[in-house]
Scaffold this motif. Structure first.
Motif, PDB file in Angstrom:
ATOM      1  N   VAL A   1       2.552 -26.661  13.141  1.00  0.00           N
ATOM      2  CA  VAL A   1       1.322 -27.588  11.971  1.00  0.00           C
ATOM      3  C   VAL A   1       0.676 -28.160  13.381  1.00  0.00           C
ATOM      4  CG1 VAL A   1       1.148 -29.567  11.135  1.00  0.00           C
ATOM      5  CG2 VAL A   1       3.082 -28.291  10.800  1.00  0.00           C
ATOM      6  N   ASP A   2      -0.558 -27.253  13.499  1.00  0.00           N
ATOM      7  CA  ASP A   2      -1.684 -28.346  13.433  1.00  0.00           C
ATOM      8  C   ASP A   2      -2.396 -29.422  12.709  1.00  0.00           C
ATOM      9  OD1 ASP A   2      -2.771 -24.479  14.482  1.00  0.00           O
ATOM     10  OD2 ASP A   2      -1.338 -26.071  15.459  1.00  0.00           O
ATOM     11  N   SER A   3      -3.057 -30.579  13.391  1.00  0.00           N
ATOM     12  CA  SER A   3      -3.871 -31.344  12.983  1.00  0.00           C
ATOM     13  C   SER A   3      -4.294 -32.097  13.505  1.00  0.00           C
ATOM     14  CB  SER A   3      -2.535 -32.324  12.290  1.00  0.00           C
ATOM     15  OG  SER A   3      -2.644 -32.927  10.988  1.00  0.00           O
ATOM     16  N   VAL A   4      -5.684 -32.435  12.871  1.00  0.00           N
ATOM     17  CA  VAL A   4      -5.838 -33.803  13.379  1.00  0.00           C
ATOM     18  C   VAL A   4      -6.783 -34.508  12.385  1.00  0.00           C
ATOM     19  CG1 VAL A   4      -8.699 -33.921  14.490  1.00  0.00           C
ATOM     20  CG2 VAL A   4      -7.517 -32.375  15.234  1.00  0.00           C
ATOM     21  N   HIS A   5      -6.329 -35.863  12.582  1.00  0.00           N
ATOM     22  CA  HIS A   5      -6.016 -36.822  11.822  1.00  0.00           C
ATOM     23  C   HIS A   5      -7.512 -36.861  10.935  1.00  0.00           C
ATOM     24  CE1 HIS A   5      -5.480 -41.362  10.306  1.00  0.00           C
ATOM     25  NE2 HIS A   5      -4.988 -40.848   9.761  1.00  0.00           N
ATOM     26  N   GLY A   6      -8.080 -37.005   9.908  1.00  0.00           N
ATOM     27  CA  GLY A   6      -8.913 -36.989   9.511  1.00  0.00           C
ATOM     28  C   GLY A   6      -9.467 -36.263   9.129  1.00  0.00           C
ATOM     29  N   CYS A   7      -9.348 -34.470  10.275  1.00  0.00           N
ATOM     30  CA  CYS A   7     -10.037 -33.638   9.451  1.00  0.00           C
ATOM     31  C   CYS A   7      -9.074 -32.406   9.313  1.00  0.00           C
ATOM     32  CB  CYS A   7     -10.599 -32.830  11.126  1.00  0.00           C
ATOM     33  SG  CYS A   7     -11.429 -34.499  11.952  1.00  0.00           S
ATOM     34  N   GLY A   8      -8.049 -32.798   8.834  1.00  0.00           N
ATOM     35  CA  GLY A   8      -7.420 -31.619   8.019  1.00  0.00           C
ATOM     36  C   GLY A   8      -6.049 -31.363   8.892  1.00  0.00           C
ATOM     37  N   CYS A   9      -5.469 -30.408   8.230  1.00  0.00           N
ATOM     38  CA  CYS A   9      -3.703 -29.939   9.193  1.00  0.00           C
ATOM     39  C   CYS A   9      -4.517 -28.058   8.204  1.00  0.00           C
ATOM     40  CB  CYS A   9      -2.944 -30.568   8.134  1.00  0.00           C
ATOM     41  SG  CYS A   9      -1.482 -30.911   8.352  1.00  0.00           S
TER      42      CYS A   9
END
Lengths: 135, 490
Positions: free
Chosen positions: B452-460
């Motif tokens: 799971v790769d995620s940046v808060h506010g930018c997507g997942c």
């Protein structure tokens, strides 16, 4: 002449919703509260409905599935739609990738129901034309 | 007036462990045939040993004599020939039984044992019935008969062994048959035991044979009883699981049906089938519908989670399935929901077959893609791809959105039951909170890993990796936890 659609469901709200939606589109709806009533009518009639919309858990937990099996053998030309609260979870009960199995999950959404019914009625019409052409 | 009386006894459905003996437990023909084949195979080893002994006696007699062994005559070769011919007969008899059910495996086994015991008695006589350890070979037959036959049948074998051995010793004592000893003393033949020693030796061994029979047959009885209890318990568990599943389906239906009826009526009103409604009424009905939809979704998700958890052992259900096709079907099913929110799918899938339970994998994909749609903003795109990961030599499926993303502190918990990150709960109040728990269970069942790769506010981005075919079983056994790795997307 309006297409006849048989609908079997033990829930009066569901029966009312389906009738309201389909009759507004010009279909003639015959609804039944039990599979037994529908199958008795089927035996008596010469002309079968264009399509049948079945609930799965009517009276007993698998009466819809049994009725589906019966209809496939006695009236193979009649398309069937399974309208059920369980949705695609009943898919494993059928043969893999059986194109004749159309499953619609409740609740009754007008656009979805009408889209499915129109497709099935088209199928029914083309089947009737083919059977008529074959004599 | 018609009446009916009901009476209920205390629940008698607990697993019962049957105690007791199974003296006459009969093995099936299939098992007996398998045992007969095993005896035939082992007998070839005995034939080989006898041939080696005879060959050594003929060509290396001097060497044997120097180490104190003397083999006279052609008895090893004769017995080997008898065993060889009988082995071939047994083999063809079993083959004929398979083709035409001529001689039953049980009869085949009894003939084998009978001929074996007679040949073994001859070996014991020629080796030395009281002077060598040869009689201990009878113990092997007694033990095998206890394992493969019922108590009565194995006793018959033990009794036959005792009679044959005592008969051999007696015939030597009364000088009907000569006395032999393969072991030689230095400078000449080894001394033979006197009658008292022979009788004592034979008597002790006979008691030993019967004792071995008793101990091994009792042990075998206990093992078979436990095996039967295990099979009964397994059957009871299977039946209980089926009942549980049936109950879960019925309960789901009973709980969801009223919600479906409510939502159907709401759809009639909002669809204009009951005349016009004001915008305020429409808004309120939409809220009612959203909450009812959330409840219905929770009910279905609980059923799905219960089902995938109940079917952890997927080894017997796996078949080849195209991951790309499953993803495409998933996207087709969710397209109406996505289009309603003006979210587009960008599909880039290539055929990639894996061994899996397709229904479970489809459920996994459905939850991941549904989440991607639910947590995207309008007019965004969800990218779905799948193909062979050349580096890992594995099939990988990826679902990437540009939505709200997941906070770093929430990432380790996203697969927990009913966990919802604060942002997710605000963005999608109808979520059940167990969609990813379903994903995790399916991944565990199949031995998958999920990144799971995620940046808060930018997507997942969810990347689901399927193990290579040869590693399926070992990965499923060793990797029961889902691996979560975090990486910042630039």
């Amino acid at each position: 002449m309006a297409h006849r659609i048989a609908h079997i469901d033990d829930d009066p709200d569901i029966r009312r919703a389906v009738r309201t939606i389909l009759e507004s589109e010009g279909y003639a709806v015959e609804d039944y509260a039990s599979m037994g009533d529908f199958l008795k009518t089927l035996d008596k009639e010469q002309q079968h409905p264009s399509i049948a919309i079945l609930d799965v858990m009517v009276e007993k937990e698998d009466s819809g599935l049994k009725a589906y099996d019966l209809l496939r053998t006695t009236c193979p030309e009649m398309p069937v739609v399974l309208l059920t609260s369980l949705g695609e979870m009943i898919r494993p009960y059928f043969e893999q990738e059986d194109p004749m199995v159309w499953i619609v999950e409740k609740p009754v959404m007008p656009e979805k129901l009408l889209s499915v019914v129109r497709s099935r009625v088209r199928e029914s019409d083309s089947l009737s034309r083919r059977n008529g052409a074959d004599g | 007036m018609p009446s009916i009386e009901f009476a209920w006894k205390p629940d008698a459905q607990s697993v019962t462990v049957a105690e007791g003996r199974f003296p006459g437990l009969r093995l099936s023909d299939t098992v007996l045939e398998r045992n007969a084949r095993w005896f035939i195979t082992v007998r070839w080893v005995a034939v080989a040993v006898l041939v080696i002994v005879q060959t050594s006696a003929v060509y290396a007699g001097g060497v044997l004599a120097r180490i104190g062994i003397s083999v006279h005559g052609w008895w090893p070769a004769s017995i080997a020939a008898i065993l060889c011919c009988s082995n071939l007969l047994y083999f063809f008899s079993i083959h004929q039984h398979r083709v035409r059910s001529v001689v039953r495996p049980q009869a085949n086994l009894w003939v084998q044992i009978g001929v074996d015991l007679i040949c073994l008695t001859a070996v014991v006589h020629y080796c030395g019935s009281v002077a060598t350890p040869a009689p201990f070979l009878y113990v092997l037959h007694i033990v095998l008969s206890c394992v493969f036959f019922s108590v009565r049948s194995s006793f018959a074998v033990a009794f036959a062994v005792t009679l044959l051995y005592l008969g051999a010793v007696t015939s030597e004592l009364v000088e009907v048959a000569g006395r032999h000893n393969v072991f030689t003393a230095l400078g000449g033949p080894a001394p033979l035991f006197g009658p008292a020693a022979s009788i004592c030796w034979a008597g002790t061994l006979s008691m030993l044979f019967l004792l071995v029979w008793y101990l091994v047959s009792q042990l075998s009885l206990v093992i078979r009883a436990r095996e039967t209890q295990l099979m009964d318990a397994h059957e009871q568990i299977r039946t209980a699981q089926e009942e549980k599943d049936r109950y879960a389906v019925q309960m789901t239906h009973q709980l969801k049906s009223p919600l479906d009826a409510m939502r159907s009526n709401i759809a009639l009103v909002t669809g204009g089938y009951c005349g016009g409604v004001s915008d305020e009424v429409r808004e309120v009905l939409a809220r009612i519908d959203r909450r009812a939809q959330g409840m219905a979704g929770l009910i279905m998700d609980v059923l799905k989670l219960a089902r995938v958890r109940a079917s952890r052992d997927v080894s017997g259900l796996r078949r080849r399935a195209d991951v790309g096709a499953l993803l495409r079907r998933c996207a087709d099913n969710l397209r109406p929901v996505a289009e309603a929110r003006r979210i587009a799918f960008d599909l880039s899938v290539e055929p990639a077959e894996v061994e899996c339970v397709p229904e479970q994998i489809e459920m996994l994909f459905e939850n991941v893609v549904a989440n991607a749609v639910a947590y995207s903003h309008s007019d965004q795109t969800v990218r779905i791809s799948c193909g062979i990961d050349r580096q890992r030599q594995a099939v990988a499926a990826t679902v990437a959105d540009q939505g709200i993303g997941i906070e770093e502190r929430s990432l380790p918990h996203i697969f927990d039951d009913y966990f919802r990150a604060p942002d997710a709960a605000r963005h999608n109040s109808a979520s059940s909170g167990i969609g990813l728990a379903i994903v995790k269970t399916v991944a565990q069942n199949h031995g998958l890993s999920i990144r799971v790769d995620s940046v808060h506010g930018c997507g997942c981005t969810f990347t689901i990796v399927f193990p290579t075919t040869g590693d399926d079983a070992s990965v499923a056994r060793d990797s029961r936890t889902t691996t979560i790795e975090k990486k910042d997307i630039v």
